[in-house]
Design a protein around this motif. Structure first.
Motif, PDB file in Angstrom:
ATOM      1  N   UNK A   1       0.835  -1.196   0.000  1.00 56.57           N
ATOM      2  CA  UNK A   1       0.000   0.000   0.000  1.00 56.57           C
ATOM      3  C   UNK A   1       0.871   1.247   0.000  1.00 56.57           C
ATOM      4  N   UNK A   2       0.214   2.388  -0.232  1.00 56.22           N
ATOM      5  CA  UNK A   2       0.879   3.677  -0.045  1.00 56.22           C
ATOM      6  C   UNK A   2       0.857   3.992   1.446  1.00 56.22           C
ATOM      7  N   UNK A   3       2.029   4.176   2.020  1.00 59.26           N
ATOM      8  CA  UNK A   3       2.148   4.328   3.462  1.00 59.26           C
ATOM      9  C   UNK A   3       2.628   5.721   3.854  1.00 59.26           C
ATOM     10  N   UNK A   4       2.552   6.001   5.150  1.00 65.22           N
ATOM     11  CA  UNK A   4       3.084   7.257   5.667  1.00 65.22           C
ATOM     12  C   UNK A   4       4.599   7.304   5.524  1.00 65.22           C
ATOM     13  N   UNK A   5       5.118   8.474   5.284  1.00 68.23           N
ATOM     14  CA  UNK A   5       6.556   8.704   5.371  1.00 68.23           C
ATOM     15  C   UNK A   5       6.914   8.938   6.846  1.00 68.23           C
ATOM     16  N   UNK A   6       8.210   8.969   7.149  1.00 69.34           N
ATOM     17  CA  UNK A   6       8.610   9.312   8.512  1.00 69.34           C
ATOM     18  C   UNK A   6       8.113  10.710   8.872  1.00 69.34           C
ATOM     19  N   UNK A   7       8.154  11.615   7.898  1.00 70.36           N
ATOM     20  CA  UNK A   7       7.628  12.953   8.136  1.00 70.36           C
ATOM     21  C   UNK A   7       6.133  12.932   8.403  1.00 70.36           C
ATOM     22  N   UNK A   8       5.419  12.054   7.718  1.00 64.09           N
ATOM     23  CA  UNK A   8       3.989  11.918   7.948  1.00 64.09           C
ATOM     24  C   UNK A   8       3.687  11.394   9.338  1.00 64.09           C
ATOM     25  N   UNK A   9       4.512  10.478   9.807  1.00 68.82           N
ATOM     26  CA  UNK A   9       4.324   9.963  11.173  1.00 68.82           C
ATOM     27  C   UNK A   9       4.555  11.075  12.200  1.00 68.82           C
TER      28      UNK A   9
END
Length: 212
Positions: A74-82
């Motif tokens: 899937x398309x997942x969160x980036x570290x920045x998104x987390x």
């Protein structure tokens, strides 16, 4: 391939809805509340905070996923998104905004956003599934429309973490940015978008005095 065909079909329905005219929930009338006025309203509860998931890795997609828990495809969160999701939750807690039920689309990026921001979430397919669609755009995302029209438990605000397309299909206008929220007021079986809030605005609310 099936996921791609479904997405194409949804986009076509969204275009049809947009062509049919203004959608329920679009902001109108006087300027939206902000600052102390918005904070006081949110502290009183009664709103739905609809978030688009936080920042994702656009080099990934969902086309090969075998199920909602198949995060690797899937398309997942980036570290920045987390970090973004954690910061949203921290700002809302610092602002003393009461949060009740937290619902999330079953995709990994939405569940992770909700969990990092609010500690836990109920996976709910209705947040993103079109479901049975009556003739015409009025039936588009009927399950999500129902969730957005449901009054939260007294003294709290419900949270829904979902996607851009379903929400935009219902309210029109510009897509929510990743991590951005729409403040929605349920109104007797319908709903109204009050304003949109990003991380910077959550932090501004958190910096206001705790007393009304």
């Amino acid at each position: 391939m099936r996921t791609r065909k479904r997405l194409i079909a949804i986009l076509a329905l969204v275009a049809l809805a947009a062509a049919s005219g203004p959608a329920t929930g679009q902001p109108a009338g006087p300027p939206p509340p902000a600052g102390a006025e918005l904070l006081a309203a949110l502290r009183g509860g009664g709103f739905i905070l609809y978030f688009r998931h936080a920042d994702t890795d656009r080099s990934q997609n969902d086309q090969r996923m075998r199920g909602f828990e198949d995060c690797a495809r899937q398309r997942n969160l980036t570290d920045g998104g987390r970090d973004h999701a954690r910061a949203i939750g921290a700002a809302i807690r610092a602002a003393a905004i009461p949060v009740g039920p937290v619902l999330a689309s079953p995709y990994c990026r939405t569940v992770e956003t909700a969990t990092l921001a609010f500690g836990a979430a109920e996976r709910l397919p209705e947040v993103r599934e079109p479901g049975p669609t009556p003739a015409g755009p009025a039936g588009l995302f009927a399950a999500l429309r129902g969730l957005l029209s449901t009054t939260p438990p007294a003294g709290t605000n419900s949270v829904i973490v979902g996607h851009a397309i379903p929400f935009q299909a219902l309210v029109g206008g510009r897509y929510l940015d990743e991590g951005q929220a729409a403040v929605v007021r349920p109104e007797g079986g319908a709903f109204r978008v009050v304003t949109r809030v990003g991380l910077a605005q959550w932090r501004e609310l958190a910096a206001l005095p705790l007393t009304k």
